[in-house]
Each structure stands twice: as C-alpha cells, then as structure tokens.
Design a protein around this motif. Structure first.
Motif, mmCIF file in Angstrom:
data_model
loop_
_atom_site.group_PDB
_atom_site.id
_atom_site.type_symbol
_atom_site.label_atom_id
_atom_site.label_comp_id
_atom_site.label_asym_id
_atom_site.label_seq_id
_atom_site.Cartn_x
_atom_site.Cartn_y
_atom_site.Cartn_z
ATOM 1 N N VAL A 1 -43.170 -36.500 49.820
ATOM 2 C CA VAL A 1 -42.216 -35.717 50.599
ATOM 3 C C VAL A 1 -42.119 -34.295 50.059
ATOM 4 C CG1 VAL A 1 -39.784 -35.480 51.219
ATOM 5 C CG2 VAL A 1 -40.899 -37.717 51.370
ATOM 6 N N LEU A 2 -42.041 -34.148 48.745
ATOM 7 C CA LEU A 2 -41.949 -32.820 48.147
ATOM 8 C C LEU A 2 -43.221 -32.006 48.412
ATOM 9 C CD1 LEU A 2 -40.240 -33.574 44.703
ATOM 10 C CD2 LEU A 2 -39.229 -32.494 46.727
ATOM 11 N N THR A 3 -44.364 -32.672 48.326
ATOM 12 C CA THR A 3 -45.624 -31.973 48.613
ATOM 13 C C THR A 3 -45.669 -31.494 50.057
ATOM 14 O OG1 THR A 3 -46.778 -33.340 46.971
ATOM 15 C CG2 THR A 3 -48.131 -32.190 48.580
ATOM 16 N N ALA A 4 -45.242 -32.354 50.982
ATOM 17 C CA ALA A 4 -45.216 -31.965 52.395
ATOM 18 C C ALA A 4 -44.267 -30.796 52.628
ATOM 19 C CB ALA A 4 -44.817 -33.159 53.257
ATOM 20 N N LEU A 5 -43.125 -30.828 51.949
ATOM 21 C CA LEU A 5 -42.170 -29.722 52.095
ATOM 22 C C LEU A 5 -42.742 -28.418 51.574
ATOM 23 C CD1 LEU A 5 -38.774 -31.426 51.137
ATOM 24 C CD2 LEU A 5 -39.522 -30.654 53.404
ATOM 25 N N LEU A 6 -43.416 -28.472 50.430
ATOM 26 C CA LEU A 6 -44.006 -27.261 49.867
ATOM 27 C C LEU A 6 -45.100 -26.696 50.763
ATOM 28 C CD1 LEU A 6 -44.214 -28.190 46.066
ATOM 29 C CD2 LEU A 6 -42.693 -26.516 47.143
ATOM 30 N N LEU A 7 -45.809 -27.580 51.470
ATOM 31 C CA LEU A 7 -46.879 -27.123 52.352
ATOM 32 C C LEU A 7 -46.356 -26.608 53.688
ATOM 33 C CD1 LEU A 7 -49.552 -29.930 51.760
ATOM 34 C CD2 LEU A 7 -49.632 -27.574 50.929
ATOM 35 N N LEU A 8 -45.334 -27.277 54.217
ATOM 36 C CA LEU A 8 -44.873 -26.958 55.563
ATOM 37 C C LEU A 8 -43.707 -25.974 55.596
ATOM 38 C CD1 LEU A 8 -45.012 -30.521 57.175
ATOM 39 C CD2 LEU A 8 -46.703 -28.688 57.328
ATOM 40 N N ALA A 9 -42.909 -25.934 54.538
ATOM 41 C CA ALA A 9 -41.739 -25.060 54.539
ATOM 42 C C ALA A 9 -42.099 -23.588 54.758
ATOM 43 C CB ALA A 9 -40.947 -25.239 53.240
ATOM 44 N N PRO A 10 -43.130 -23.035 54.094
ATOM 45 C CA PRO A 10 -43.474 -21.636 54.372
ATOM 46 C C PRO A 10 -43.828 -21.367 55.829
ATOM 47 C CG PRO A 10 -44.530 -22.388 52.356
ATOM 48 C CD PRO A 10 -43.954 -23.591 53.004
ATOM 49 N N LEU A 11 -44.485 -22.341 56.469
ATOM 50 C CA LEU A 11 -44.839 -22.166 57.876
ATOM 51 C C LEU A 11 -43.591 -22.142 58.752
ATOM 52 C CD1 LEU A 11 -47.910 -24.583 58.114
ATOM 53 C CD2 LEU A 11 -47.837 -22.194 57.391
ATOM 54 N N VAL A 12 -42.637 -23.009 58.417
ATOM 55 C CA VAL A 12 -41.385 -23.038 59.174
ATOM 56 C C VAL A 12 -40.625 -21.732 58.997
ATOM 57 C CG1 VAL A 12 -39.163 -24.208 59.406
ATOM 58 C CG2 VAL A 12 -41.236 -25.549 59.029
ATOM 59 N N VAL A 13 -40.613 -21.201 57.779
ATOM 60 C CA VAL A 13 -39.923 -19.933 57.517
ATOM 61 C C VAL A 13 -40.556 -18.805 58.316
ATOM 62 C CG1 VAL A 13 -39.441 -18.204 55.752
ATOM 63 C CG2 VAL A 13 -39.077 -20.624 55.260
ATOM 64 N N VAL A 14 -41.894 -18.747 58.334
ATOM 65 C CA VAL A 14 -42.589 -17.691 59.088
ATOM 66 C C VAL A 14 -42.278 -17.809 60.578
ATOM 67 C CG1 VAL A 14 -44.862 -16.863 59.819
ATOM 68 C CG2 VAL A 14 -44.435 -17.391 57.420
ATOM 69 N N ALA A 15 -42.365 -19.028 61.110
ATOM 70 C CA ALA A 15 -42.075 -19.224 62.531
ATOM 71 C C ALA A 15 -40.625 -18.867 62.856
ATOM 72 C CB ALA A 15 -42.374 -20.665 62.934
ATOM 73 N N GLY A 16 -39.699 -19.223 61.966
ATOM 74 C CA GLY A 16 -38.297 -18.886 62.194
ATOM 75 C C GLY A 16 -38.048 -17.399 62.127
ATOM 76 N N ALA A 17 -38.685 -16.724 61.176
ATOM 77 C CA ALA A 17 -38.511 -15.272 61.051
ATOM 78 C C ALA A 17 -39.067 -14.523 62.252
ATOM 79 C CB ALA A 17 -39.176 -14.783 59.767
ATOM 80 N N SER A 18 -40.086 -15.104 62.904
ATOM 81 C CA SER A 18 -40.671 -14.430 64.068
ATOM 82 C C SER A 18 -39.724 -14.416 65.267
ATOM 83 C CB SER A 18 -41.976 -15.114 64.463
ATOM 84 O OG SER A 18 -41.724 -16.415 64.979
ATOM 85 N N LEU A 19 -38.701 -15.266 65.239
ATOM 86 C CA LEU A 19 -37.725 -15.328 66.333
ATOM 87 C C LEU A 19 -36.472 -14.529 66.030
ATOM 88 C CD1 LEU A 19 -38.035 -19.147 67.114
ATOM 89 C CD2 LEU A 19 -39.089 -17.257 68.373
ATOM 90 N N ASN A 20 -36.491 -13.756 64.965
ATOM 91 C CA ASN A 20 -35.308 -13.010 64.541
ATOM 92 C C ASN A 20 -34.969 -11.905 65.543
ATOM 93 O OD1 ASN A 20 -33.177 -12.212 63.011
ATOM 94 N ND2 ASN A 20 -34.400 -11.293 61.370
ATOM 95 N N ALA A 21 -33.722 -11.773 65.872
ATOM 96 C CA ALA A 21 -33.300 -10.753 66.831
ATOM 97 C C ALA A 21 -33.075 -9.397 66.177
ATOM 98 C CB ALA A 21 -32.024 -11.194 67.545
ATOM 99 N N SER A 22 -32.974 -9.357 64.843
ATOM 100 C CA SER A 22 -32.723 -8.091 64.151
ATOM 101 C C SER A 22 -34.039 -7.383 63.849
ATOM 102 C CB SER A 22 -31.955 -8.339 62.857
ATOM 103 O OG SER A 22 -32.777 -9.003 61.913
ATOM 104 N N GLN A 23 -33.951 -6.224 63.210
ATOM 105 C CA GLN A 23 -35.115 -5.404 62.925
ATOM 106 C C GLN A 23 -35.762 -5.758 61.588
ATOM 107 O OE1 GLN A 23 -36.364 -2.935 64.949
ATOM 108 N NE2 GLN A 23 -34.850 -3.471 66.514
ATOM 109 N N PHE A 24 -35.245 -6.760 60.902
ATOM 110 C CA PHE A 24 -35.710 -7.060 59.556
ATOM 111 C C PHE A 24 -36.278 -8.468 59.486
ATOM 112 C CE2 PHE A 24 -32.124 -4.118 59.319
ATOM 113 C CZ PHE A 24 -32.723 -3.035 58.689
#
Length: 267
Positions: A18-41
């Motif tokens: 589970v920890l290995t999967a989180l370490l592999l997938l969490a960065p991808l989730v963060v990138v995808a989430g940041a791409s939907l940001n409504a602000s300029q940052f």
C-alpha cells in the motif's frame, strides 16, 4: 509440510504494498489536481476547480509546436529503435556473430551511461564533424538511448521461444527470409511491442538530450515544460503533465487490447 505465513508478516506485506502504491501514485494525483486549480499558482489541493489551464495549453502555439515536435521524434524513434533493436536482439540470440556477448553489452550500455554525459559527447561530436545540430541529431540521439529497451524486451521473449519451430520451417523448405518473417518475428512480437512502447515513452519524455541537442525553433515538450517552470510557473505545466500521463495510459490500454497486458508485463 509448508508452514503457513504468519499473520504479522501478511500485515507487513500489505502495508508495504500500500505504501509503495501511494508513493508511486500520489505524485500523479497531485499533478492532476494542480492542473484543475482555478488560481494563478501551482498548488495542491486546488483553490477551486477550473479547466482554464487545459484550454490555455491546447490553444498555445508554443505548447502545440513543442508537442508536435516531440510526437514526430517519438514516432520516428519508435520505428528506428524497434527495427535496429529487434534485428540486434535476433542476431545476439542466435549467437551467430563474432563477439555476440560484447555486442549485447554495447547495445545495452546506454542504460548504465548517464544521459547527460552522452548528451555532451553527442553534442561535441556532431558539432565538430557535421556542424550545427539538426532534427536528425535529436532523432539519432533519442534512438540510441531507446534501443536498449527494445533489445532487452526482445531478448527476454526470444529466450523462451521454441528453437525447433524455425528448424521445422527449414525442413519444410522455407528460405532464410521466409523463416525470419514467418517464424522468428511472430515469436518475438510481444517483445518488439513492449520495446516499441518503451522507446516511444523514453523519447517523448526525454529532456536532457533534447536540451543539449536542440536548436532555435526546435523545442520538445519536456524542454518547453522546463522553460515554463523556470520563468513563469503556472498550472498549465501541470495540465501538460497530466496530458502526457493520459497519453501513456492510452498507450497501455491499446497494448492491452492488441497484445494483452499479461503478455506485455511478462516481457
């Protein structure tokens, strides 16, 4: 009698997976989430949801031009690396060439050679012999670093192939090219497909070689992303990265439909 696996060991194994999967997938989730940001940052979790950055990327001439350049190079590299690497793997597997082991080490050497060292050497060699770098320089450079993946996957498949099938074809009167095309190539098709997949991804995502071997007007998508991060970072970088992740997922889906993900993974 085989002893049962202790409960505590099973729990530790599950936690580790589970920890290995989180370490592999969490960065991808963060990138995808940041791409939907409504602000300029660039931030996560996003401050509101918006597809504005995807619209900006898909309407940006810089991103589209860089993406088209990367796609062209990646497709050319996929073809050239698959042809060269596949032919090299077949020759090495048959052990009919003098110094086959040395050739195997040579074709796999880009895997252990730091890319930045190869990039500097390629730039110095090309500049001193041929002059300014061109599109051809980038194509050759990417092909060199992609060939080992094709060689490795094809050799893995050929090592488990049936050597008597080609002998049977020869007994039935098949000529050398017929045996190669009708017997050998179908046997190593899963390895060639896996190698082509890796070659495309390696070329499409390659940043170091593209940075050293580019010229004005020849910018690949990874270099464009780096430039955007350096001078004016905004969520459009995350949007481009998410699109690249989506392309990889689509390629895996296509391979699963055509080849089967199990056969692909076994290479």
């Amino acid at each position: 009698m085989v002893r049962a696996v202790p409960t505590w060991l099973r729990v530790v194994a599950v936690i580790f997976v589970v920890l290995t999967a989180l370490l592999l997938l969490a960065p991808l989730v963060v990138v995808a989430g940041a791409s939907l940001n409504a602000s300029q940052f660039v931030q996560f979790p996003p401050d509101g949801l918006s597809l504005e950055w995807y619209r900006k990327v898909l309407s940006s001439s810089e991103y589209l031009s860089a993406g088209w350049t990367s796609l062209q190079i990646a497709l050319l590299v996929t073809v050239s690396a698959t042809l060269i690497g596949g032919a090299a793997a077949i020759a090495i597997h048959r052990d009919q060439l003098p110094g086959s082991q040395a050739l195997s080490a040579l074709f796999l050497s880009p895997l252990v050679l730091p890319t930045i060292i190869y990039a500097i050497g390629m730039l110095m060699l090309w500049s001193s012999v041929f002059g300014p770098v061109t599109f051809l320089t980038l194509w050759i450079g990417h092909t060199v670093v992609a060939i080992p993946y094709v060689v490795r996957t094809t050799l893995a498949v050929l090592s488990e192939s049936d050597p008597f099938l080609e002998e049977a074809a020869r007994t039935m009167g098949a000529r050398r090219l017929q045996r190669l095309w009708l017997v050998v190539v179908p046997q190593c098709a899963p390895g060639l497909a896996a190698g082509a997949f890796f070659a495309f991804n390696v070329s499409f995502d390659e940043a170091v070689l593209s940075l050293f071997l580019r010229k004005p007007g020849l910018t690949t998508l990874p270099v464009q992303i780096y430039g955007q991060l350096e001078f004016s970072p905004d969520p459009s970088v995350a949007a481009v990265s998410t699109i690249m992740i989506a392309i990889t997922i689509i390629l895996i889906f296509c391979i699963d439909r055509l080849l089967g993900i199990k056969n692909f993974a076994e290479t």
